[in-house]
Motif scaffolding. Sequence first.
Motif, PDB file in Angstrom:
ATOM      1  N   GLY A  82       0.817  -1.217   0.000  1.00 36.65           N
ATOM      2  CA  GLY A  82       0.000   0.000   0.000  1.00 36.65           C
ATOM      3  C   GLY A  82       0.844   1.257   0.000  1.00 36.65           C
ATOM      4  N   HIS A  83       1.912   1.248   0.802  1.00 39.14           N
ATOM      5  CA  HIS A  83       2.815   2.406   0.831  1.00 39.14           C
ATOM      6  C   HIS A  83       3.471   2.623  -0.528  1.00 39.14           C
ATOM      7  N   GLU A  84       3.926   1.543  -1.136  1.00 34.86           N
ATOM      8  CA  GLU A  84       4.582   1.660  -2.443  1.00 34.86           C
ATOM      9  C   GLU A  84       3.602   2.166  -3.499  1.00 34.86           C
ATOM     10  N   SER A  85       2.392   1.649  -3.478  1.00 33.66           N
ATOM     11  CA  SER A  85       1.366   2.102  -4.418  1.00 33.66           C
ATOM     12  C   SER A  85       1.078   3.593  -4.229  1.00 33.66           C
ATOM     13  N   ILE A  96       3.984   5.712  -5.597  1.00 33.99           N
ATOM     14  CA  ILE A  96       3.960   5.758  -7.060  1.00 33.99           C
ATOM     15  C   ILE A  96       2.944   6.794  -7.540  1.00 33.99           C
ATOM     16  N   ARG A  97       1.830   6.906  -6.812  1.00 35.28           N
ATOM     17  CA  ARG A  97       0.791   7.880  -7.176  1.00 35.28           C
ATOM     18  C   ARG A  97       1.115   9.279  -6.649  1.00 35.28           C
ATOM     19  N   GLY A  98       2.288   9.437  -5.998  1.00 31.99           N
ATOM     20  CA  GLY A  98       2.714  10.737  -5.509  1.00 31.99           C
ATOM     21  C   GLY A  98       2.118  11.129  -4.169  1.00 31.99           C
ATOM     22  N   LYS A  99       1.569  10.170  -3.465  1.00 36.36           N
ATOM     23  CA  LYS A  99       0.963  10.450  -2.160  1.00 36.36           C
ATOM     24  C   LYS A  99       2.030  10.437  -1.080  1.00 36.36           C
ATOM     25  N   HIS A 100       1.816  11.254  -0.062  1.00 35.67           N
ATOM     26  CA  HIS A 100       2.715  11.305   1.091  1.00 35.67           C
ATOM     27  C   HIS A 100       2.275  10.249   2.094  1.00 35.67           C
ATOM     28  N   ILE A 101       3.232   9.470   2.584  1.00 35.29           N
ATOM     29  CA  ILE A 101       2.942   8.436   3.574  1.00 35.29           C
ATOM     30  C   ILE A 101       3.243   8.997   4.956  1.00 35.29           C
ATOM     31  N   GLY A 102       2.331   8.776   5.870  1.00 31.31           N
ATOM     32  CA  GLY A 102       2.549   9.215   7.244  1.00 31.31           C
ATOM     33  C   GLY A 102       1.730  10.439   7.578  1.00 31.31           C
TER      34      GLY A 102
END
Length: 187
Positions: free
Chosen positions: A113-116, A119-125
């Motif tokens: 999910g984090h990798e996906s 890739i879509r340019g979303k910030h994790i955290g």
Amino acid sequence: MNALKAAGISRVFSEKISTRATTRPELDKAITLAHEFRAAGVAVTLVVHERKRLGRGLDPAALAEQLRAAGIGLEFLTGDLQGTHDPSGVVFTVLAALCGMEREYIRVRTLEGHESARIRGKHIGGATVTDPAMLSMALHLRDQDLSLRDIAARLIITHGKKKSRHPSPATVLRMLRDHDDAATTIA
């Protein structure tokens, strides 16, 4: 907790930490109390709402040995292992396998999910609480050989929901590590 009370359980121990934690203080208290009852000759069964409530970070085989050695039974009120079990039986072999598989499944799905998202340019955290001024001060304090905890206690978040609070030592560690990694990449 309601299911435990409805089952007639008089003493309930409830963890207020992640089920991934390997240290379960409330479970330890419950087992200590169970040992005391067993020492007085009372039959004891540890009753758990469901298997997952024991914690994904626990080693079920070690728990099984601890319960078996003390003569403490185990009962699950709901879930895939509902019922009363002998801690030294095959159920704990299955339990150990299920817990390990579940931990790995959750870890893999989270990483996917984090990798996906990346890739879509979303910030994790969560929202960023650090800024260049905080980094500068953290670097200065680190040069004075202060611990992460001491550095965090001297920094103040200047924006967002956590404004006027201190960052966590983990946030300070990430900020400094990201800075060091960036400096290494440039050099």
